[in-house]
Scaffold this active site. Sequence first.
Site, PDB file in Angstrom:
ATOM      1  N   HIS A  16      -0.089 -35.204 -27.524  1.00  0.00           N
ATOM      2  CA  HIS A  16      -0.372 -36.432 -26.756  1.00  0.00           C
ATOM      3  C   HIS A  16      -1.825 -36.872 -26.973  1.00  0.00           C
ATOM      4  CE1 HIS A  16       0.992 -38.877 -23.005  1.00  0.00           C
ATOM      5  NE2 HIS A  16       0.098 -39.555 -23.710  1.00  0.00           N
ATOM      6  N   VAL A  17      -2.120 -37.212 -28.214  1.00  0.00           N
ATOM      7  CA  VAL A  17      -3.494 -37.593 -28.565  1.00  0.00           C
ATOM      8  C   VAL A  17      -3.596 -39.062 -28.992  1.00  0.00           C
ATOM      9  CG1 VAL A  17      -4.248 -35.263 -29.215  1.00  0.00           C
ATOM     10  CG2 VAL A  17      -3.181 -36.720 -30.952  1.00  0.00           C
ATOM     11  N   GLY A  18      -2.578 -39.851 -28.632  1.00  0.00           N
ATOM     12  CA  GLY A  18      -2.534 -41.249 -29.078  1.00  0.00           C
ATOM     13  C   GLY A  18      -3.858 -41.984 -28.938  1.00  0.00           C
ATOM     14  N   ARG A  34      13.133 -56.179 -24.476  1.00  0.00           N
ATOM     15  CA  ARG A  34      14.031 -56.784 -23.485  1.00  0.00           C
ATOM     16  C   ARG A  34      14.232 -58.262 -23.792  1.00  0.00           C
ATOM     17  NH1 ARG A  34      11.547 -54.598 -18.042  1.00  0.00           N
ATOM     18  NH2 ARG A  34       9.776 -55.152 -19.324  1.00  0.00           N
ATOM     19  N   GLY A  93       5.171 -54.760 -27.463  1.00  0.00           N
ATOM     20  CA  GLY A  93       4.096 -55.231 -26.581  1.00  0.00           C
ATOM     21  C   GLY A  93       2.796 -55.233 -27.369  1.00  0.00           C
ATOM     22  N   ILE A 132       5.590 -42.603 -29.728  1.00  0.00           N
ATOM     23  CA  ILE A 132       4.189 -42.673 -29.301  1.00  0.00           C
ATOM     24  C   ILE A 132       4.125 -43.207 -27.866  1.00  0.00           C
ATOM     25  CG2 ILE A 132       3.890 -45.017 -30.265  1.00  0.00           C
ATOM     26  CD1 ILE A 132       1.224 -42.385 -30.708  1.00  0.00           C
ATOM     27  N   GLY A 133       5.326 -43.458 -27.282  1.00  0.00           N
ATOM     28  CA  GLY A 133       5.381 -44.047 -25.933  1.00  0.00           C
ATOM     29  C   GLY A 133       5.365 -42.963 -24.863  1.00  0.00           C
ATOM     30  N   ARG A 134       6.551 -42.552 -24.427  1.00  0.00           N
ATOM     31  CA  ARG A 134       6.684 -41.471 -23.459  1.00  0.00           C
ATOM     32  C   ARG A 134       7.856 -40.579 -23.867  1.00  0.00           C
ATOM     33  NH1 ARG A 134       2.249 -42.068 -22.191  1.00  0.00           N
ATOM     34  NH2 ARG A 134       1.339 -42.467 -20.172  1.00  0.00           N
ATOM     35  N   ASP A 147       4.274 -37.691 -30.541  1.00  0.00           N
ATOM     36  CA  ASP A 147       3.015 -37.480 -29.822  1.00  0.00           C
ATOM     37  C   ASP A 147       3.285 -37.175 -28.357  1.00  0.00           C
ATOM     38  OD1 ASP A 147       0.125 -37.481 -29.663  1.00  0.00           O
ATOM     39  OD2 ASP A 147       0.269 -39.379 -28.574  1.00  0.00           O
ATOM     40  N   GLU A 182       5.764 -32.252 -20.963  1.00  0.00           N
ATOM     41  CA  GLU A 182       4.433 -31.864 -21.476  1.00  0.00           C
ATOM     42  C   GLU A 182       3.710 -30.955 -20.490  1.00  0.00           C
ATOM     43  OE1 GLU A 182       2.417 -35.514 -22.417  1.00  0.00           O
ATOM     44  OE2 GLU A 182       4.006 -36.145 -23.773  1.00  0.00           O
ATOM     45  N   ILE A 238       0.642 -52.774 -27.981  1.00  0.00           N
ATOM     46  CA  ILE A 238       0.521 -51.654 -28.925  1.00  0.00           C
ATOM     47  C   ILE A 238       1.552 -51.816 -30.042  1.00  0.00           C
ATOM     48  CG2 ILE A 238       0.678 -49.151 -29.205  1.00  0.00           C
ATOM     49  CD1 ILE A 238      -0.273 -48.896 -26.267  1.00  0.00           C
TER      50      ILE A 238
END
Length: 328
Positions: A283-285, A179, A157, A234-236, A260, A265, A159
């Site tokens: 989680h500092v993306g 997808r 996408g 870096i997503g989830r 990340d 979390e 990012i």
Amino acid sequence: MPQNLKAVSVALPARFNWRASERIEAEFAAVPFDKPDPALIPAERRGEIRALAAWLSPDYIPLIDALPKLEIIANFGVGYDPASTLHAVAKGIPVTHTPNVLDEEVADTALALLLNATREFWPAEQWLRQGKWESEGNYPLTPLTLRERTVGIYGLGRIGKAIARRVEAFGLPVHYYNRSKAADVAYPYHATLEDLASAVDTLICVVPGTPETRHTVDAKILKALGPNGVLVNIGRGTVVDEQALIAALKDGVIAAAGLDVFEDEPHVPAELIAMKNVCLMPHVGSASRHTRAMMGDLVADNLVSWFSNGETVTAVPEARHLAKRTAQ
Ligand code: GLV
């Protein structure tokens, strides 16, 4: 249609993004709340609240249900919790998020994770600070390098594309799985995640945390990356089966990881913390003041636009049909 914004009650969580909080307090009638528990907001205030600023989580569902006049939810972050979002959308309440403004920052962080996971810059810096350069000599040569890697991007996408541009600039080939095939890039496309993982040795995950993506990076995908494999997430956190990842890193199924985001979390498994071949970030993306200010502004801009023009600025895709207020 333009309304007196100072008369519009907006529920504002404690410890929210400073910029969004300042703007909501200055431009609306802010109703602060400590936790998303309806009992903590007096009933007469609940009856007035027309908008909710939030970092949505499933805990928000009872609050959404307890606000009879709720018209819009402005989520802080490009990622958004699917359960509470779909719950709101099913009730006809649009949800907005903060895309675009953080793309480049998050892409920078992805490359930092990749560089640190391979070249150990953080432990090397500690080596210097701890005086070991003087007492013990040079930092050991790193077994891993970015050189000669092929990078797979899972989720091309906005990012993902910003990451791909950086990877190209580092001189490395990019492949991807999505997808569907992207029309505007020439990178090789793979129709499944397993095909992608088999074709590359470095996998960067940039997908949202949805029921569909949950644990899609599992033992099979990690094995396909191979013993020189590096995983960056870096997503989830939910996208990666954390236990399978721990096992793969322990057993040498893959070589290293840069993370990340985590499944639970801020809890990070002790096994990961003990490992030397991982770079772990809290989680500092997107977490610079520069980018977080733009994200906070976008939260406030969505609310201002909704109550001034009847339109959201950046509705989540699931709420596009609710992005404009219909005549009442
Ligand atoms: C951060 O993780 C975001 O979704 O913006």
